[in-house]
Design a protein around this motif. Sequence first.
Motif, short mmCIF file in Angstrom:
data_model
loop_
_atom_site.label_atom_id
_atom_site.label_comp_id
_atom_site.label_asym_id
_atom_site.label_seq_id
_atom_site.Cartn_x
_atom_site.Cartn_y
_atom_site.Cartn_z
N PRO A 62 -5.89 7.78 -10.36
CA PRO A 62 -5.53 6.62 -9.31
C PRO A 62 -5.61 6.90 -7.95
O PRO A 62 -4.98 7.87 -7.44
N LEU A 63 -6.26 6.23 -7.10
CA LEU A 63 -6.57 6.36 -5.60
C LEU A 63 -6.49 5.09 -4.94
O LEU A 63 -7.26 4.14 -5.48
N GLY A 64 -5.60 4.94 -3.66
CA GLY A 64 -5.44 3.83 -3.00
C GLY A 64 -6.63 3.31 -2.37
O GLY A 64 -7.89 4.16 -2.30
N SER A 65 -6.85 2.19 -1.82
CA SER A 65 -8.09 1.69 -1.18
C SER A 65 -7.77 1.51 0.58
O SER A 65 -6.32 1.25 0.77
N THR A 66 -8.66 1.43 1.24
CA THR A 66 -8.65 1.24 2.69
C THR A 66 -9.28 0.13 3.09
O THR A 66 -10.50 -0.06 2.74
N ILE A 67 -8.56 -0.59 3.94
CA ILE A 67 -9.36 -1.88 4.69
C ILE A 67 -9.36 -1.80 6.13
O ILE A 67 -8.49 -1.40 6.84
N LEU A 68 -10.75 -1.90 6.34
CA LEU A 68 -10.94 -1.56 7.90
C LEU A 68 -11.73 -2.85 8.57
O LEU A 68 -12.13 -3.47 8.00
N ASP A 69 -11.52 -2.57 9.83
CA ASP A 69 -11.91 -3.87 10.60
C ASP A 69 -13.56 -3.48 10.80
O ASP A 69 -13.92 -2.65 10.31
N ARG A 70 -14.34 -4.45 11.60
CA ARG A 70 -15.63 -4.02 11.77
C ARG A 70 -15.96 -2.97 12.58
O ARG A 70 -17.20 -2.47 12.50
N ASN A 71 -15.06 -2.21 13.24
CA ASN A 71 -15.34 -1.15 13.99
C ASN A 71 -14.80 0.26 13.20
O ASN A 71 -14.94 1.27 13.62
N ILE A 75 -6.95 -1.36 8.84
CA ILE A 75 -6.07 -2.45 9.20
C ILE A 75 -4.91 -2.26 8.16
O ILE A 75 -3.84 -3.02 8.12
N ALA A 76 -5.31 -1.85 6.89
CA ALA A 76 -4.26 -1.75 5.66
C ALA A 76 -4.81 -0.67 4.64
O ALA A 76 -5.79 -0.24 4.64
N TYR A 77 -3.64 -0.02 4.08
CA TYR A 77 -3.91 0.95 3.00
C TYR A 77 -3.10 0.03 1.85
O TYR A 77 -1.99 -0.63 2.04
N LEU A 78 -3.88 0.20 0.63
CA LEU A 78 -3.06 -0.49 -0.63
C LEU A 78 -2.91 0.72 -1.51
O LEU A 78 -4.36 1.25 -1.94
N TYR A 79 -1.90 1.07 -2.46
CA TYR A 79 -1.93 1.93 -3.30
C TYR A 79 -0.66 1.67 -4.24
O TYR A 79 0.55 1.34 -3.68
N ASP A 80 -0.63 2.30 -5.10
CA ASP A 80 0.44 2.41 -6.29
C ASP A 80 1.07 3.92 -5.96
O ASP A 80 2.15 4.10 -6.17
N GLN A 81 0.00 4.99 -5.78
CA GLN A 81 0.41 6.07 -5.75
C GLN A 81 -0.58 6.59 -4.42
O GLN A 81 -1.68 6.56 -4.46
N ASP A 82 0.29 7.05 -3.44
CA ASP A 82 -0.35 7.54 -2.15
C ASP A 82 -1.17 8.85 -2.57
O ASP A 82 -0.30 9.83 -2.56
N ARG A 321 -5.78 1.35 -7.18
CA ARG A 321 -5.96 2.17 -8.08
C ARG A 321 -7.43 2.78 -7.85
O ARG A 321 -7.65 3.85 -8.58
N GLY A 322 -8.11 1.81 -7.65
CA GLY A 322 -9.81 2.14 -7.47
C GLY A 322 -10.06 3.17 -6.49
O GLY A 322 -11.47 3.13 -6.34
N GLY A 323 -9.56 3.37 -5.25
CA GLY A 323 -10.27 4.05 -4.44
C GLY A 323 -11.20 3.43 -3.49
O GLY A 323 -12.22 4.07 -3.06
N TYR A 324 -11.22 2.16 -3.20
CA TYR A 324 -12.16 1.31 -2.33
C TYR A 324 -12.06 1.67 -1.05
O TYR A 324 -10.89 1.73 -0.45
N VAL A 325 -13.02 1.59 -0.42
CA VAL A 325 -13.28 1.37 1.18
C VAL A 325 -13.74 -0.12 1.37
O VAL A 325 -14.82 -0.43 1.07
N ILE A 326 -13.08 -0.94 2.07
CA ILE A 326 -13.48 -2.34 2.19
C ILE A 326 -13.69 -2.45 3.74
O ILE A 326 -12.79 -2.36 4.55
N VAL A 562 -18.26 -3.26 0.32
CA VAL A 562 -17.51 -2.66 -0.40
C VAL A 562 -17.90 -1.53 -0.82
O VAL A 562 -19.04 -1.51 -1.47
N LEU A 563 -17.15 -0.20 -0.72
CA LEU A 563 -17.79 0.89 -1.21
C LEU A 563 -16.57 1.61 -2.44
O LEU A 563 -15.52 1.48 -2.17
N ASP A 564 -17.17 2.13 -3.31
CA ASP A 564 -16.48 2.90 -4.28
C ASP A 564 -15.75 4.23 -4.03
O ASP A 564 -16.01 4.40 -2.48
N ARG A 565 -15.27 4.85 -4.61
CA ARG A 565 -14.51 6.01 -4.14
C ARG A 565 -15.46 7.26 -3.89
O ARG A 565 -15.37 8.29 -3.09
N ASP A 566 -16.71 7.00 -4.26
CA ASP A 566 -17.91 7.98 -4.12
C ASP A 566 -18.56 7.50 -3.07
O ASP A 566 -19.55 8.36 -2.55
N GLY A 567 -18.50 6.40 -2.18
CA GLY A 567 -19.12 5.94 -1.14
C GLY A 567 -20.29 5.09 -1.34
O GLY A 567 -21.21 4.90 -0.73
#
Length: 702
Positions: A62-71, A75-82, A321-326, A562-567
């Motif tokens: 399980p890997l948390g996801s990161t939400i990024l602004d346009r730059n 702007i946020a992290y989301l996770y069950d397990q850091d 849990r999916g490790g996305y980068v948004i 949207v990128l998965d955990r492998d980019g």
Amino acid sequence: MGFRVAASQAKALGKLLALCVTAGVVLAAILFPYVGGIGVAANRVSDTIAAVPADLVTAQLPLGSTILDRNGNPIAYLYDQDREIAKPEEISPYMRNAIVGIEDHRFYQHNGVDAQRSLKAVGGFVAGESAGGGSTLTQQYVKNYLGYVVARDEAGRKEAMAHSPARKIREAKLALEVERLMGKDDILVRYLNLVPFGGNVFGVKAAARTYFGTTPDKLTLAQAAFLAGLVNKPSSLLKDPKEALKRRNLVIDRMLETGFLPEGPQAAEAAKKEPLGIAQPLNTRPNDCGNLDGGTTTGFFCGYVLDYLAKAGVSKDDLKRGGYVIRTTMDPVATEAAKRAAENQVPKDTKGIANVMAVVEPGAGKHPVRALAANRDFGIDASKGQTAYRLPSTITRFGAGSIYKIFTAAAALDHGIGVNEQIDVPASHTSSIYKNGNRPYTVTNDSEGGGGKMTLQDALAHSPNTGFVILEERAGLDKVVDMSVRLGLRESMKSVNRGGEKPDPDAKDPSLRISQEQWVKDGKIGSFTLGVTVTSVLELANVGATIVGDGKWCPPSPIEQVLDRDGKPVAINEAPCDQAVEPGLARSLAQGMAKDTTEGTAAQAARNVNWDRQMIGKTGTTQIHQSAGFVGATPGLSGAVLTFSDSDTPRPICDGDRPFLCKTGNIYGGKVPARTWFEAMKPLHKDIPPTPLPPADPKYLN
């Protein structure tokens, strides 16, 4: 007394059986390490084992996801397990040696099950002591995998990690399989990336950052020993620094005793003299929308991202849990400008009044959302002017007033009425088509309107109610409602109606749970053109983007990629763009709306900031002044503002140096909403070259 003896004997017999069963498993593991099954005892828990996924060795943690602004800023992290995944080369030898030295110093000799440790644990179990202490690192990996990867809730976790002979059997069987498929170093790295280090901190990379502000490759001997000691006792050690220091030093001593500290006694003594050095405060990673620095401003956008992705098939649980980068479309400059303007016009501690703004960029292939802001901060403390409601993106319970005359004008153009055509705007009009219950529907003009006749363009600027009800009669109410949906109110008009006597959103009879669209059409609600139905600020901003974008509607999207955990890019299910109205109609409508900021209801607000660009604009105010709004757009940016009473008992709003709730109300769309729009948009257009609106199509002029 006899009963007590019998019970005691039964209990002892049960423990003896448990000892025999578990010891048999251990013996089988030693003698037959590569046999698929390990005897009758293991088969008794085959159902439990069969439930374990086959990808125990290869499954992603399980890997948390990161939400990024346009730059590209978070702007946020989301996770069950850091957790952050550390590669093998990113983990220092100190950390590897510390965990092996304290947890399983024969790790490199056994095949996944250590007979000495297991028999000792079984003996403790029979003696009434804890069953812990007998597991190898490989068995611990299995246990933690079952508890933190397979299990999805606390009940499942407790079941997976229960202290029992059955668990030992399960762990032994699976540990043998893991060792057959994986090398020792791979198991160790997987273990260090999996296990908890206290709280929501999982894996050595997050632990190094949280407790020491460093990376796992830079961990010192003392730091690595502390983390190794923390793995199985995080709660108690984090509460007691003295015990934590003792545990750390014990790990160092054990490393020396077992040969996992090649630097020798001198290094051990030096490390033991070091203070714990734990970061104060801990470098914990904020979780969820609104908890990162600046989250009180960005939280509204983050919330919309979650809602948008959920509709596209990516749930919040997937993100946790999916490790996305948004990568989002959020422009921090536009967001800050909108937030500042909304709060300047209506301070955030103003009781009962929300001032909300959305900014969308027009485009032929995409309508990126640039800003979602409010005078309220995003949060849960109402006493600080905070709210967790997604004010800029959800459907509010108030209408937008005369802004809806845009849809009547568009339907009139489509019906053959020209921008320059003179239309009737009498002081009062009683409709022969629409009703007010059982009475005739009569509408009058207020101070915003005019009288006699005026062109459709002038009517859009001065907003006479009577003229637009007459236009609605000519074009047809159904066509006007359809036009509102085509131009952008796609969610608002689908929402369940909560007004009127008949519609009931909670009724068991489906016929009573009707949409806004159906309610207006079925009830022949002639006041629709006056903006009486619920609305969305974001959708209003997107209406502006559709009009100045040659009639091309696109969903107001907050997603760039949207990128998965492998980019790798992940496709999401977004609605496609469509041609809502033909370009000629959109351009003609834009020209029809071009006078509002030069001589119409928003002219004063435009003059206040020396606005000198051509744009479209339309103000709106509901009948009893509980809400007012403004929509404006240039070819570069579109925005909408809605000011409304957000208290539990809504009241009219009075304008002033500081708006306030009052008895009768005097707010209009040309006041607080328009002032907010121009204050935000003036600086945002500084670097956008002035672009005039395209000319109207001649066939829509007369």
